[in-house]
Design a protein around this motif. Structure first.
Motif, mmCIF file in Angstrom:
data_model
loop_
_atom_site.group_PDB
_atom_site.id
_atom_site.type_symbol
_atom_site.label_atom_id
_atom_site.label_comp_id
_atom_site.label_asym_id
_atom_site.label_seq_id
_atom_site.Cartn_x
_atom_site.Cartn_y
_atom_site.Cartn_z
ATOM 1 N N PHE A 98 -5.098 2.864 -9.238
ATOM 2 C CA PHE A 98 -5.081 1.603 -10.029
ATOM 3 C C PHE A 98 -6.254 1.258 -10.817
ATOM 4 O O PHE A 98 -7.313 1.465 -10.559
ATOM 5 C CB PHE A 98 -4.497 0.761 -9.064
ATOM 6 C CG PHE A 98 -4.363 -0.683 -9.807
ATOM 7 C CD1 PHE A 98 -3.076 -1.018 -10.272
ATOM 8 C CD2 PHE A 98 -5.443 -1.752 -9.671
ATOM 9 C CE1 PHE A 98 -2.829 -2.252 -10.890
ATOM 10 C CE2 PHE A 98 -5.208 -3.037 -10.158
ATOM 11 C CZ PHE A 98 -4.058 -3.261 -10.864
ATOM 12 N N THR A 99 -5.803 0.987 -11.864
ATOM 13 C CA THR A 99 -6.948 0.274 -12.912
ATOM 14 C C THR A 99 -6.440 -1.033 -13.457
ATOM 15 O O THR A 99 -5.130 -1.133 -13.647
ATOM 16 C CB THR A 99 -7.139 1.160 -14.004
ATOM 17 O OG1 THR A 99 -6.216 1.529 -14.784
ATOM 18 C CG2 THR A 99 -7.798 2.416 -13.552
ATOM 19 N N GLU A 100 -7.284 -2.018 -13.488
ATOM 20 C CA GLU A 100 -7.033 -3.441 -14.126
ATOM 21 C C GLU A 100 -6.993 -3.232 -15.532
ATOM 22 O O GLU A 100 -7.866 -2.625 -16.263
ATOM 23 C CB GLU A 100 -7.759 -4.487 -13.345
ATOM 24 C CG GLU A 100 -7.320 -5.740 -13.740
ATOM 25 C CD GLU A 100 -8.077 -6.970 -12.746
ATOM 26 O OE1 GLU A 100 -7.790 -7.988 -12.903
ATOM 27 O OE2 GLU A 100 -9.129 -6.462 -12.049
ATOM 28 N N ASN A 120 0.912 -1.119 0.004
ATOM 29 C CA ASN A 120 -0.053 0.001 -0.133
ATOM 30 C C ASN A 120 0.889 1.104 0.028
ATOM 31 O O ASN A 120 0.212 2.483 -0.332
ATOM 32 C CB ASN A 120 -0.787 -0.033 1.293
ATOM 33 C CG ASN A 120 -2.079 -1.120 1.163
ATOM 34 O OD1 ASN A 120 -2.513 -1.481 -0.013
ATOM 35 N ND2 ASN A 120 -2.277 -1.634 2.177
ATOM 36 N N THR A 157 -2.589 0.966 -16.340
ATOM 37 C CA THR A 157 -2.980 0.766 -15.006
ATOM 38 C C THR A 157 -3.056 1.578 -13.897
ATOM 39 O O THR A 157 -2.973 1.536 -12.873
ATOM 40 C CB THR A 157 -1.604 -0.058 -14.602
ATOM 41 O OG1 THR A 157 -0.411 0.822 -15.039
ATOM 42 C CG2 THR A 157 -1.113 -1.211 -15.483
ATOM 43 N N LYS A 217 0.265 -6.982 -7.687
ATOM 44 C CA LYS A 217 -0.268 -6.445 -6.100
ATOM 45 C C LYS A 217 -0.949 -5.171 -6.256
ATOM 46 O O LYS A 217 -1.010 -4.362 -5.374
ATOM 47 C CB LYS A 217 1.158 -6.182 -5.531
ATOM 48 C CG LYS A 217 1.693 -7.440 -5.033
ATOM 49 C CD LYS A 217 1.125 -8.607 -4.193
ATOM 50 C CE LYS A 217 1.838 -9.820 -3.936
ATOM 51 N NZ LYS A 217 1.057 -10.760 -3.086
ATOM 52 N N ASN A 218 -1.776 -4.838 -7.478
ATOM 53 C CA ASN A 218 -2.396 -3.685 -7.784
ATOM 54 C C ASN A 218 -1.613 -2.285 -7.534
ATOM 55 O O ASN A 218 -1.911 -1.434 -7.160
ATOM 56 C CB ASN A 218 -3.743 -3.523 -6.854
ATOM 57 C CG ASN A 218 -4.680 -4.772 -6.962
ATOM 58 O OD1 ASN A 218 -4.570 -5.344 -7.885
ATOM 59 N ND2 ASN A 218 -5.431 -4.968 -5.871
ATOM 60 N N TYR A 261 2.511 -5.168 -10.606
ATOM 61 C CA TYR A 261 0.944 -5.061 -11.253
ATOM 62 C C TYR A 261 0.063 -6.047 -10.438
ATOM 63 O O TYR A 261 -0.895 -5.856 -10.198
ATOM 64 C CB TYR A 261 1.062 -5.219 -12.499
ATOM 65 C CG TYR A 261 -0.297 -5.501 -13.390
ATOM 66 C CD1 TYR A 261 -1.034 -4.416 -13.493
ATOM 67 C CD2 TYR A 261 -0.953 -6.489 -13.543
ATOM 68 C CE1 TYR A 261 -2.253 -4.366 -13.768
ATOM 69 C CE2 TYR A 261 -2.080 -6.466 -14.023
ATOM 70 C CZ TYR A 261 -2.914 -5.298 -14.089
ATOM 71 O OH TYR A 261 -4.245 -5.285 -14.650
#
Length: 412
Positions: A313-315, A195, A221, A260-261, A258
């Motif tokens: 963050f975006t997946e 985080n 991302t 791990k977001n 990535y």
């Protein structure tokens, strides 16, 4: 008998290489990208395979450079289960006001002497796989940024400068780091978690800049990516032609972050015919190109500093596999130009001798514009097209060659 002869040849080569001496270049702010690459890709480092003398020399060199820059460096040991190999991640850091960090990294290992099972594209050739582009060039990029930011006291987010071991064995080092962030001894912070990582910048193969063209992966991302890239490009005078790839997944160390977001930036100048062969040597490297790519990356990091709360963050959708490192059920037997130097098509860098595309009559430089009924606009569409193919298919590949449209029947 063949195995015995190969083993004997490998032993003789190792003895010869070990007999060589190499002097570490002078450390400090004046160290150039050329010096970094020429040291790490020297024959005496034996291709920097994990657990070898060359691996240790490489990690010691990187540690020494980070120490000279005052970045509180450390080696973080880990074990590669496959083969029970002990190696290291090397890292240093500078703090920022937020207590959070941006990771700037690259892997420093390569394939050693090659051979069967090593990942070499010439598995029957035992020779030093120096890995000048892959990935001494990436380490030069990390050290370029380390020198650039070393004395900064005004950063919003701190920076971790990392050199990962065992990437060639399955991005083991970067996975180890992101899963053990709490063990890192960082400037300005005793304990961090995923985080606390704002973004990750990854250099992998940035040594062959051609036509000012690079690929920047991970552009999907984070919601703020468009503004960040536009700001960095503007500040650099749009000196580089940047082809974007949204995917956060990929065949390199950014994938571990990535997963791990964490938003990622993946910079590469693309593959060449020397990829994973003994021919990936220092004299073929565009050293000024490394500095240009690293300068752009530094500007990306500067732009990220402008977001005190971090990025959103975006997946992204996962690609079927990498066009450089395989993973598809089938292959046409070519290496594409991943830097997007042509529009509305995909230029082929290398048509591999003896493979399906070669047998069908395709040549280096052909621009693929269609695979069966799929119009090929770029590398991403090409990857999607490969995912539709299977062994035994007869594939109709339409190309442009010197402006002339041609079609080939490629038997998989």
């Amino acid at each position: 008998m063949k195995r015995i002869l190969l083993a004997g040849a490998a032993l003789a080569l190792c003895v010869m290489v070990n007999a060589q001496e190499i002097k570490s270049p002078k450390l400090g702010k004046r160290l150039s990208s050329q010096q970094v690459v020429e040291y790490l890709a020297h024959d005496a480092l034996q291709g920097r395979d994990g657990g070898t003398r060359g691996d240790t020399l490489a990690s010691d060199f990187i540690l020494g450079q980070l120490e000279k820059l005052g970045l509180n460096p450390h080696k973080h040991p880990f074990t590669v289960k496959r083969g029970n190999i002990n190696t290291f991640n090397v890292y240093g850091s500078i703090p920022g006001r937020s207590g959070k960090y941006i990771v700037v990294g690259a892997h420093y290992d390569h394939l050693g002497m090659g051979g069967q099972g090593s990942g070499s594209r010439r598995p029957d050739t035992l020779a030093v796989h120096n890995g000048a582009d892959d990935n001494a060039s990436g380490v030069a990029g990390v050290l370029h940024l380390a020198k650039h930011f070393a004395k900064r006291k005004d950063l919003q987010h701190g920076i971790i400068f990392a050199a990962f071991g065992a990437e060639e064995r399955g991005i083991v080092g970067s996975k180890n780091m992101v899963e053990n962030l709490h063990e890192l001894e960082l400037s300005g912070r005793k304990w961090v978690s995923v985080n606390d990582i704002v973004a990750m910048v990854n250099f992998d193969m940035i040594g062959r800049l051609r036509g000012k063209a690079i690929t920047l992966g991970g552009t999907g991302t984070a919601k703020e990516m468009d503004a960040i890239i536009a700001g960095a490009s503007h500040r650099m005078g749009n000196a580089l032609k940047v082809t974007r790839s949204e995917q956060g997944h990929g065949p390199s160390d950014h994938s571990a972050f990535y997963a791990k977001n964490i938003p990622v930036f993946y910079l590469t100048t693309g593959g060449t015919e020397d990829y994973h062969t003994p021919d990936d040597d220092s004299h073929k490297i565009n050293f000024g190109g490394i500095d240009s790519v690293a300068t752009f990356a530094a500007l990306l990091v500067e732009q990220v500093q402008g977001y005190p709360e971090g990025l959103t963050f975006t997946e992204t959708a996962a690609p079927a596999a990498s066009p450089m490192r395989g993973g598809f059920k089938v292959s046409l037997g070519l290496m594409p130009d991943v830097t997007g130097q042509v529009e509305n098509g995909l230029r082929t860098e290398i048509i591999v001798k003896g493979k399906p595309a070669y047998k069908a009559g395709m040549k280096n430089g052909d621009v693929i514009i269609q695979v069966n009924d799929i119009a090929i606009k770029d590398i991403q569409v090409y990857m999607q097209a490969l995912g539709t193919l299977k062994k035994g298919d007869l594939v109709k590949v339409k190309v442009l060659r010197e402006g002339k449209e041609m079609q080939f029947d490629v038997q998989l």
